[in-house]
Write an enzyme that holds these catalytic residues in place. Structure first.
Site, short mmCIF file in Angstrom:
data_model
loop_
_atom_site.label_atom_id
_atom_site.label_comp_id
_atom_site.label_asym_id
_atom_site.label_seq_id
_atom_site.Cartn_x
_atom_site.Cartn_y
_atom_site.Cartn_z
N SER A 154 0.72 -1.11 0.00
CA SER A 154 -0.01 -0.07 0.00
C SER A 154 0.74 1.34 -0.04
O SER A 154 1.63 1.53 -0.93
CB SER A 154 -1.03 0.11 1.07
OG SER A 154 -1.88 0.89 1.05
N ASP A 219 -10.48 -4.78 -4.35
CA ASP A 219 -9.80 -3.91 -3.40
C ASP A 219 -10.62 -2.38 -3.36
O ASP A 219 -10.65 -1.97 -4.48
CB ASP A 219 -8.43 -3.59 -3.50
CG ASP A 219 -7.42 -2.84 -2.82
OD1 ASP A 219 -8.27 -1.98 -1.86
OD2 ASP A 219 -6.46 -3.13 -2.31
N HIS A 248 -8.05 -5.36 0.45
CA HIS A 248 -6.83 -4.51 0.63
C HIS A 248 -6.03 -5.22 1.67
O HIS A 248 -4.90 -5.10 1.71
CB HIS A 248 -7.26 -3.23 0.75
CG HIS A 248 -5.99 -2.13 0.89
ND1 HIS A 248 -5.42 -1.63 -0.21
CD2 HIS A 248 -5.41 -1.64 2.22
CE1 HIS A 248 -4.52 -0.77 0.08
NE2 HIS A 248 -4.54 -0.77 1.43
#
Length: 430
Positions: A154, A219, A248
């Site tokens: 991320s 996601d 995610h």
């Protein structure tokens, strides 16, 4: 102004756990050890050789906490940059599984303002953090970039690609739910803004090692399109992993996650500099073939598994830049002409087709002798080595590069009435 916007963007990009899930203490013998603030995760006892707790000072004055997990059977080291809402205490159990299942040494660290690290989180602080941790790996553990794989999850894809773009001999990169940029997570934009952070869309182009992209198709935080575009923009993309139904923060629970990641690690272990160069060359060849032509700038002939080129033109003489030539010039030493019009299909042709220059003929069948020049234009005059002032005296001549009736301003060249191939050839002196 840009700095102010960056600080504003940081407030929306970083969410360090509060309170931290662990703290660092010092043992009576002076060693650092981690103590969990909850029962959700437990750390090894003080003095355990499998875990080193480090505090590293960055160039921006912050002190960053890092965990080094040692695997005695490892050949490579994984430098892990986590997401924006976690710290080392929450990730320690995952680190143990990756260390064992992937058979790697693993270094994880907390950004400035996360966990036991000092300072405040910001884009440029994370850049300084990963640089300091990498320097620690070099000095304390002897890990060079050739034995290092960077892993960014991320927001962690930002510092990961920042460091990867500066290390030309890096072994590999893993982007787990990576982002194109901070602003592109919130809205679809095509331009760069001063308030944007982590411009991965520009830095991915500078990475010179294999890049594995892992992303969940469902996601809802960072859209799958971010991962797909990062994979397409990578110079050396590895087979991506699109986890169907993955979100995610839950990709690690899918069995294909650890299987695909393990295969990537194994491929990186078996990769040498020679094999990497060979793979890059093959990829370039495939891209050329997919365009339907080779890199020959004049006639751009079709490539059909690289046969020798042949000429079947009826223009009266053979032109090296003739559109009828077919084949791949990048691997053929000599072209062959299938028609009787060609004046220079003799076996004595010697040339530099690998650099796209005109060959020279060492036989008496050609007059004047062709000399190698940097273009496919008129042949050079054998007397003054001039080619710009050559003219053809024959009114019906096609005036192509294969014609041998050129006259030079100095008088060199072949005049009308001259014969070829075994008969007399009178060369005029200027």
């Amino acid at each position: 102004m840009g700095c102010m916007f960056s600080h504003l963007a940081a407030k929306f990009a970083f969410f360090p756990p509060s309170p931290p899930t662990y703290h660092v203490t010092k043992t009576p013998d002076g060693k650092l050890t981690a103590v969990s603030s909850s029962t959700s995760s437990t750390f090894p006892a003080a003095g355990d050789a499998s875990l080193d707790v480090r505090v590293v000072k960055t160039r921006r004055g912050n002190k960053v906490t890092a965990f080094y997990l040692r695997n005695p059977n490892a050949r490579l080291t994984l430098l892990y940059s986590h997401g924006n809402a976690a710290d080392l205490g929450q990730l320690f159990d995952l680190f143990l599984q990756l260390k064992v299942n992937l058979r790697v040494n693993l270094m994880g660290y907390d950004y400035s303002g996360y966990g036991a690290s000092t300072g405040k989180p910001s884009e440029y602080n994370t850049y300084a953090d990963i640089e300091a941790v990498y320097e620690c790996l070099q000095t304390e553990y002897g890990v060079g970039q050739e034995d290092l794989i960077l892993y960014g999850q991320s927001v962690g894809s930002g510092p990961t690609l920042h460091l990867a773009s500066k290390l030309p001999r890096l072994r590999g990169v893993v982007l787990h739910s990576g982002i194109l940029s901070g602003l592109r997570v919130l809205c679809h934009v095509k331009f760069k803004f001063c308030c944007d952070i982590y411009s991965n869309i520009n830095k991915i182009k500078k990475v010179k090692c294999p890049v594995l992209v892992i992303h969940g198709t469902e996601d809802d935080v960072v859209n799958w399109l971010h991962g797909n575009r990062l994979w397409k923009m990578a110079k050396e993309p590895y087979e991506p992993l699109w986890i169907k139904g993955g979100g995610h923060c839950n990709l690690e629970i899918y069995p294909e996650y650890i299987r695909h990641l393990y295969r990537f690690i194994q491929d990186m272990e078996n990769t040498t500099t020679k094999s990497r160069l060979k793979k890059i060359w093959q990829e370039l060849r495939r891209r050329d073939e997919s365009k339907g032509c080779c890199s020959f700038r004049l006639c751009r002939p079709k490539c059909t598994r690289c046969p020798k080129p042949s000429c079947d033109c009826s223009c009266g003489c053979c032109k090296w830049s003739c559109p009828s030539l077919k084949g791949c010039f990048s691997c053929c030493k000599k072209p062959t002409c299938g028609s009787s019009c060609c004046k220079c299909s003799c076996l004595s042709l010697k040339g530099c087709f690998t650099c796209w220059k005109k060959p020279s003929c060492v036989s008496n069948c050609c007059f004047p002798k062709l000399k190698c020049c940097s273009c496919f234009g008129k042949p050079r005059c054998p007397k003054c080595s001039c080619w710009k002032c050559l003219k053809c005296p024959e009114s019906e001549c096609c005036c192509c590069a294969g014609c041998f009736s050129w006259l030079c301003c100095c008088g060199g060249g072949r005049r009308e009435g001259e014969t070829r191939g075994g008969t007399t050839m009178a060369k005029s002196e200027g």
